[in-house]
Design a protein around this motif. Sequence first.
Motif, PDB file in Angstrom:
ATOM      1  N   SER A  34       0.848  -1.187   0.000  1.00 52.38           N
ATOM      2  CA  SER A  34       0.000   0.000   0.000  1.00 52.38           C
ATOM      3  C   SER A  34       0.888   1.243   0.000  1.00 52.38           C
ATOM      4  O   SER A  34       1.854   1.333   0.753  1.00 52.38           O
ATOM      5  CB  SER A  34      -0.893  -0.003   1.238  1.00 52.38           C
ATOM      6  OG  SER A  34      -1.642   1.178   1.305  1.00 52.38           O
ATOM      7  N   PHE A  35       0.543   2.207  -0.848  1.00 53.38           N
ATOM      8  CA  PHE A  35       1.274   3.466  -0.928  1.00 53.38           C
ATOM      9  C   PHE A  35       0.434   4.561  -0.302  1.00 53.38           C
ATOM     10  O   PHE A  35      -0.786   4.569  -0.415  1.00 53.38           O
ATOM     11  CB  PHE A  35       1.567   3.830  -2.387  1.00 53.38           C
ATOM     12  CG  PHE A  35       2.088   5.233  -2.543  1.00 53.38           C
ATOM     13  CD1 PHE A  35       3.422   5.511  -2.326  1.00 53.38           C
ATOM     14  CD2 PHE A  35       1.232   6.275  -2.872  1.00 53.38           C
ATOM     15  CE1 PHE A  35       3.912   6.807  -2.441  1.00 53.38           C
ATOM     16  CE2 PHE A  35       1.710   7.571  -2.994  1.00 53.38           C
ATOM     17  CZ  PHE A  35       3.055   7.827  -2.779  1.00 53.38           C
ATOM     18  N   GLY A  36       1.079   5.513   0.329  1.00 57.09           N
ATOM     19  CA  GLY A  36       0.358   6.655   0.871  1.00 57.09           C
ATOM     20  C   GLY A  36       1.305   7.708   1.389  1.00 57.09           C
ATOM     21  O   GLY A  36       2.524   7.588   1.278  1.00 57.09           O
ATOM     22  N   VAL A  37       0.727   8.749   1.970  1.00 61.81           N
ATOM     23  CA  VAL A  37       1.487   9.833   2.567  1.00 61.81           C
ATOM     24  C   VAL A  37       0.867  10.143   3.921  1.00 61.81           C
ATOM     25  O   VAL A  37      -0.339  10.366   4.027  1.00 61.81           O
ATOM     26  CB  VAL A  37       1.463  11.105   1.678  1.00 61.81           C
ATOM     27  CG1 VAL A  37       2.175  12.261   2.358  1.00 61.81           C
ATOM     28  CG2 VAL A  37       2.073  10.831   0.319  1.00 61.81           C
ATOM     29  N   SER A  38       1.703  10.112   4.951  1.00 62.49           N
ATOM     30  CA  SER A  38       1.274  10.564   6.274  1.00 62.49           C
ATOM     31  C   SER A  38       1.571  12.049   6.369  1.00 62.49           C
ATOM     32  O   SER A  38       2.640  12.503   5.949  1.00 62.49           O
ATOM     33  CB  SER A  38       2.025   9.820   7.374  1.00 62.49           C
ATOM     34  OG  SER A  38       1.699   8.457   7.365  1.00 62.49           O
ATOM     35  N   ILE A  39       0.632  12.791   6.919  1.00 65.57           N
ATOM     36  CA  ILE A  39       0.793  14.238   7.062  1.00 65.57           C
ATOM     37  C   ILE A  39       0.741  14.568   8.544  1.00 65.57           C
ATOM     38  O   ILE A  39      -0.184  14.164   9.243  1.00 65.57           O
ATOM     39  CB  ILE A  39      -0.305  14.999   6.303  1.00 65.57           C
ATOM     40  CG1 ILE A  39      -0.240  14.641   4.815  1.00 65.57           C
ATOM     41  CG2 ILE A  39      -0.165  16.499   6.509  1.00 65.57           C
ATOM     42  CD1 ILE A  39      -1.421  15.141   4.019  1.00 65.57           C
ATOM     43  N   LEU A  40       1.740  15.307   8.999  1.00 64.55           N
ATOM     44  CA  LEU A  40       1.824  15.707  10.394  1.00 64.55           C
ATOM     45  C   LEU A  40       1.621  17.216  10.477  1.00 64.55           C
ATOM     46  O   LEU A  40       2.281  17.971   9.759  1.00 64.55           O
ATOM     47  CB  LEU A  40       3.200  15.337  10.960  1.00 64.55           C
ATOM     48  CG  LEU A  40       3.486  15.766  12.384  1.00 64.55           C
ATOM     49  CD1 LEU A  40       2.595  14.989  13.352  1.00 64.55           C
ATOM     50  CD2 LEU A  40       4.948  15.541  12.696  1.00 64.55           C
ATOM     51  N   VAL A  41       0.696  17.628  11.347  1.00 64.91           N
ATOM     52  CA  VAL A  41       0.425  19.052  11.565  1.00 64.91           C
ATOM     53  C   VAL A  41       0.702  19.324  13.033  1.00 64.91           C
ATOM     54  O   VAL A  41       0.118  18.681  13.905  1.00 64.91           O
ATOM     55  CB  VAL A  41      -1.038  19.408  11.218  1.00 64.91           C
ATOM     56  CG1 VAL A  41      -1.293  20.885  11.439  1.00 64.91           C
ATOM     57  CG2 VAL A  41      -1.378  19.004   9.795  1.00 64.91           C
ATOM     58  N   LYS A  42       1.612  20.268  13.318  1.00 59.67           N
ATOM     59  CA  LYS A  42       1.907  20.553  14.723  1.00 59.67           C
ATOM     60  C   LYS A  42       2.159  22.037  14.938  1.00 59.67           C
ATOM     61  O   LYS A  42       2.493  22.775  14.006  1.00 59.67           O
ATOM     62  CB  LYS A  42       3.092  19.731  15.206  1.00 59.67           C
ATOM     63  CG  LYS A  42       4.416  20.048  14.556  1.00 59.67           C
ATOM     64  CD  LYS A  42       5.502  19.154  15.119  1.00 59.67           C
ATOM     65  CE  LYS A  42       6.855  19.556  14.561  1.00 59.67           C
ATOM     66  NZ  LYS A  42       7.929  18.807  15.197  1.00 59.67           N
ATOM     67  N   GLY A  43       1.965  22.456  16.170  1.00 59.78           N
ATOM     68  CA  GLY A  43       2.165  23.841  16.539  1.00 59.78           C
ATOM     69  C   GLY A  43       1.825  24.053  17.991  1.00 59.78           C
ATOM     70  O   GLY A  43       1.342  23.142  18.674  1.00 59.78           O
ATOM     71  N   ASP A  44       2.053  25.262  18.476  1.00 60.63           N
ATOM     72  CA  ASP A  44       1.811  25.577  19.879  1.00 60.63           C
ATOM     73  C   ASP A  44       0.348  25.874  20.185  1.00 60.63           C
ATOM     74  O   ASP A  44      -0.092  25.677  21.312  1.00 60.63           O
ATOM     75  CB  ASP A  44       2.667  26.767  20.308  1.00 60.63           C
ATOM     76  CG  ASP A  44       4.152  26.437  20.293  1.00 60.63           C
ATOM     77  OD1 ASP A  44       4.506  25.261  20.535  1.00 60.63           O
ATOM     78  OD2 ASP A  44       4.965  27.349  20.035  1.00 60.63           O
ATOM     79  N   GLU A  45      -0.395  26.355  19.196  1.00 60.85           N
ATOM     80  CA  GLU A  45      -1.803  26.690  19.414  1.00 60.85           C
ATOM     81  C   GLU A  45      -2.691  25.592  18.851  1.00 60.85           C
ATOM     82  O   GLU A  45      -2.817  25.445  17.634  1.00 60.85           O
ATOM     83  CB  GLU A  45      -2.155  28.019  18.741  1.00 60.85           C
ATOM     84  CG  GLU A  45      -1.678  29.233  19.497  1.00 60.85           C
ATOM     85  CD  GLU A  45      -2.293  30.504  18.940  1.00 60.85           C
ATOM     86  OE1 GLU A  45      -3.538  30.622  18.910  1.00 60.85           O
ATOM     87  OE2 GLU A  45      -1.497  31.360  18.504  1.00 60.85           O
ATOM     88  N   SER A  46      -3.308  24.822  19.739  1.00 64.29           N
ATOM     89  CA  SER A  46      -4.114  23.683  19.291  1.00 64.29           C
ATOM     90  C   SER A  46      -5.268  24.116  18.389  1.00 64.29           C
ATOM     91  O   SER A  46      -5.645  23.387  17.474  1.00 64.29           O
ATOM     92  CB  SER A  46      -4.635  22.881  20.480  1.00 64.29           C
ATOM     93  OG  SER A  46      -5.440  23.672  21.321  1.00 64.29           O
ATOM     94  N   ARG A  47      -5.797  25.309  18.598  1.00 64.39           N
ATOM     95  CA  ARG A  47      -6.892  25.798  17.755  1.00 64.39           C
ATOM     96  C   ARG A  47      -6.435  25.917  16.299  1.00 64.39           C
ATOM     97  O   ARG A  47      -7.131  25.492  15.376  1.00 64.39           O
ATOM     98  CB  ARG A  47      -7.393  27.159  18.265  1.00 64.39           C
ATOM     99  CG  ARG A  47      -8.558  27.736  17.483  1.00 64.39           C
ATOM    100  CD  ARG A  47      -8.942  29.120  17.989  1.00 64.39           C
ATOM    101  NE  ARG A  47      -7.915  30.108  17.748  1.00 64.39           N
ATOM    102  CZ  ARG A  47      -7.722  30.741  16.586  1.00 64.39           C
ATOM    103  NH1 ARG A  47      -8.486  30.477  15.553  1.00 64.39           N
ATOM    104  NH2 ARG A  47      -6.759  31.633  16.452  1.00 64.39           N
ATOM    105  N   LEU A  48      -5.248  26.470  16.080  1.00 62.47           N
ATOM    106  CA  LEU A  48      -4.728  26.622  14.723  1.00 62.47           C
ATOM    107  C   LEU A  48      -4.372  25.270  14.110  1.00 62.47           C
ATOM    108  O   LEU A  48      -4.618  25.040  12.931  1.00 62.47           O
ATOM    109  CB  LEU A  48      -3.504  27.536  14.721  1.00 62.47           C
ATOM    110  CG  LEU A  48      -3.739  29.000  15.083  1.00 62.47           C
ATOM    111  CD1 LEU A  48      -2.433  29.777  15.085  1.00 62.47           C
ATOM    112  CD2 LEU A  48      -4.742  29.638  14.126  1.00 62.47           C
TER     113      LEU A  48
END
Length: 70
Positions: A34-48
């Motif tokens: 299976s092929f795919g892309v994992s995307i990670l979103v991180k930051g200090d403000e959980s709302r953003l």
Amino acid sequence: TTLSEGIIGKFIEEIQIKFKDIEIGSYPYFKNNSFGVSILVKGDESRLVNLAAEEIFEYLNVKNGNPRLF
């Protein structure tokens, strides 16, 4: 997502510009035939982080990219 970075790259770039205070990483994988892309979103403000992640999720969903949240 099951979409390649070439397909989602421009959109991810637009989200990164829109949300300057978060970081977005994309990590291609190939496992279990299976092929795919994992995307990670991180930051200090959980709302953003949540807003950016929701926009990405919806885009992937519309593009039939089979997104999943972890």
